[in-house]
Design an enzyme around this catalytic site. Structure first.
Site, mmCIF file in Angstrom:
data_model
loop_
_atom_site.group_PDB
_atom_site.id
_atom_site.type_symbol
_atom_site.label_atom_id
_atom_site.label_comp_id
_atom_site.label_asym_id
_atom_site.label_seq_id
_atom_site.Cartn_x
_atom_site.Cartn_y
_atom_site.Cartn_z
ATOM 1 N N ARG A 39 0.852 -1.187 0.000
ATOM 2 C CA ARG A 39 0.000 0.000 0.000
ATOM 3 C C ARG A 39 0.888 1.238 0.000
ATOM 4 O O ARG A 39 1.904 1.295 0.694
ATOM 5 C CB ARG A 39 -0.919 0.014 1.232
ATOM 6 C CG ARG A 39 -2.058 -1.013 1.186
ATOM 7 C CD ARG A 39 -3.113 -0.617 0.165
ATOM 8 N NE ARG A 39 -4.288 -1.484 0.196
ATOM 9 C CZ ARG A 39 -4.495 -2.487 -0.644
ATOM 10 N NH1 ARG A 39 -3.590 -2.765 -1.580
ATOM 11 N NH2 ARG A 39 -5.594 -3.210 -0.571
ATOM 12 N N GLU A 97 -3.752 7.559 -6.041
ATOM 13 C CA GLU A 97 -3.778 6.841 -7.314
ATOM 14 C C GLU A 97 -4.955 7.320 -8.146
ATOM 15 O O GLU A 97 -6.076 7.397 -7.627
ATOM 16 C CB GLU A 97 -3.866 5.329 -7.080
ATOM 17 C CG GLU A 97 -2.636 4.765 -6.371
ATOM 18 C CD GLU A 97 -2.699 3.255 -6.160
ATOM 19 O OE1 GLU A 97 -3.734 2.627 -6.509
ATOM 20 O OE2 GLU A 97 -1.718 2.696 -5.658
ATOM 21 N N HIS A 107 -0.308 0.131 -10.044
ATOM 22 C CA HIS A 107 -0.977 -0.843 -9.170
ATOM 23 C C HIS A 107 -1.295 -2.117 -9.967
ATOM 24 O O HIS A 107 -2.421 -2.586 -10.025
ATOM 25 C CB HIS A 107 -2.265 -0.263 -8.582
ATOM 26 C CG HIS A 107 -2.649 -0.883 -7.285
ATOM 27 N ND1 HIS A 107 -3.111 -0.158 -6.208
ATOM 28 C CD2 HIS A 107 -2.641 -2.174 -6.876
ATOM 29 C CE1 HIS A 107 -3.387 -0.972 -5.208
ATOM 30 N NE2 HIS A 107 -3.112 -2.205 -5.590
#
Length: 302
Positions: free
Chosen positions: A228, A255, A274
């Site tokens: 994370r 993000e 990601h």
């Protein structure tokens, strides 16, 4: 059981007949931020990722079962889940293999200066680099020794690395040379050539690598974050990169990463959107996990 399934389970629709044959009633919503397709009070189980970020869990008054398609629990109000005794499962182990391959691949890309060679190829420049590094013999610190951390350890071990772990719970794991409690991080981090973050996000780990710990890292070390974004003090990272050998970053506090973020232009940083969890074996692993957990739920008669 009446199960609400979201598009977070990408292959869900083709699995509906099998679930219905087992006696489950299915409601489906493609987007988790969209309108609910049924009365939430009728829902007994959900298969989702971030559903409760958009729909209050309190609306699901008869909820007794949650299956997440993600490995983390940080998008679920866990205090409420525990209070209500709701059975909850994450996607444990589903994404560990591609994430571990990504970690090793990212470090190799930094060590072998693939970014430099790619830029030279684009300009048709023939120029060698006599300062490439080897993984063999390096000390790798894996922070978070669950499924992802274990799969990372296996692969770094195969390259001849010393692999040491830090974990909330200390337990035996033969792929690690040793596993230490989180309190030992400050003593272990300065000796690491590679540090891999594979630990879940919590109040205790936000941030796990603040400015002070970035400063403790060995000059030339590579920092990998698969977990994370808030685990790292992202505001302090650009400055630290002047000392570090590089960073492999797949997750960020914000993000998408803003286009004006300094990290985009850092030559020793690999940025991916990601994406480290993606692999062609995920679908079968997730399906097997979902079906196994549902079967256990049925057998338990909850």
């Amino acid at each position: 059981m009446h199960i609400l399934i979201t598009g977070a389970w990408r292959e869900a629709e083709e699995r509906f007949p099998m679930l219905e044959n087992q006696g489950h009633e299915i409601s489906f919503m493609k987007q988790e931020d969209g309108p609910l397709p049924c009365d939430p009070h009728r829902v007994e189980g959900v298969i989702c990722n971030g559903l409760f970020l958009y729909h209050p869990i309190e609306s699901f008054s008869h909820l007794r079962y949650i299956q997440l398609t993600s490995a983390g629990f940080d998008r679920v109000p866990m205090e409420y889940v525990r209070k209500k005794g709701i059975e909850i499962h994450n996607a444990r182990g589903v994404y560990a293999i591609p994430m571990a391959e990504f970690a090793v691949g990212g470090v190799l890309a930094v060590y072998k200066s693939f970014g430099q060679f790619q830029r030279q190829q684009e300009r048709h420049v023939w120029k060698g680099n006599r300062n490439l590094l080897e993984l063999s013999g390096k000390q790798v610190l894996i922070i978070g020794c669950g499924d992802v951390g274990t799969e990372c350890a296996k692969r770094f071990l195969a390259f001849g690395c010393r692999v040491i772990g830090v974990n909330r719970t200390v337990r035996e794991n033969p792929v690690f040379e040793s596993i230490h409690p989180l309190a030992a991080l400050d003593s272990l981090l300065p000796a690491a050539d590679v540090a891999v973050l594979a630990m879940g996000l919590s109040a205790e780990t936000r941030p796990l690598i603040p400015r002070e710990r970035l400063g403790q890292m060995k000059p030339g070390a590579v920092l990998v974050n698969l977990a994370r974004g808030p685990l790292i003090d992202m505001a302090a990272l650009p400055e630290a990169l002047g000392r570090l050998g590089g960073a492999v970053l797949d997750v960020f506090e914000e993000e998408p990463l803003p286009t004006d973020n300094k990290l985009w232009n850092a030559e020793n940083v690999i940025i991916t959107p990601h994406n480290s969890y993606v692999g062609d074996g995920n679908a079968s692993r997730l399906f097997d996990l979902i079906m196994r957990n549902l079967q256990e739920e049925r057998q338990a008669g909850r």
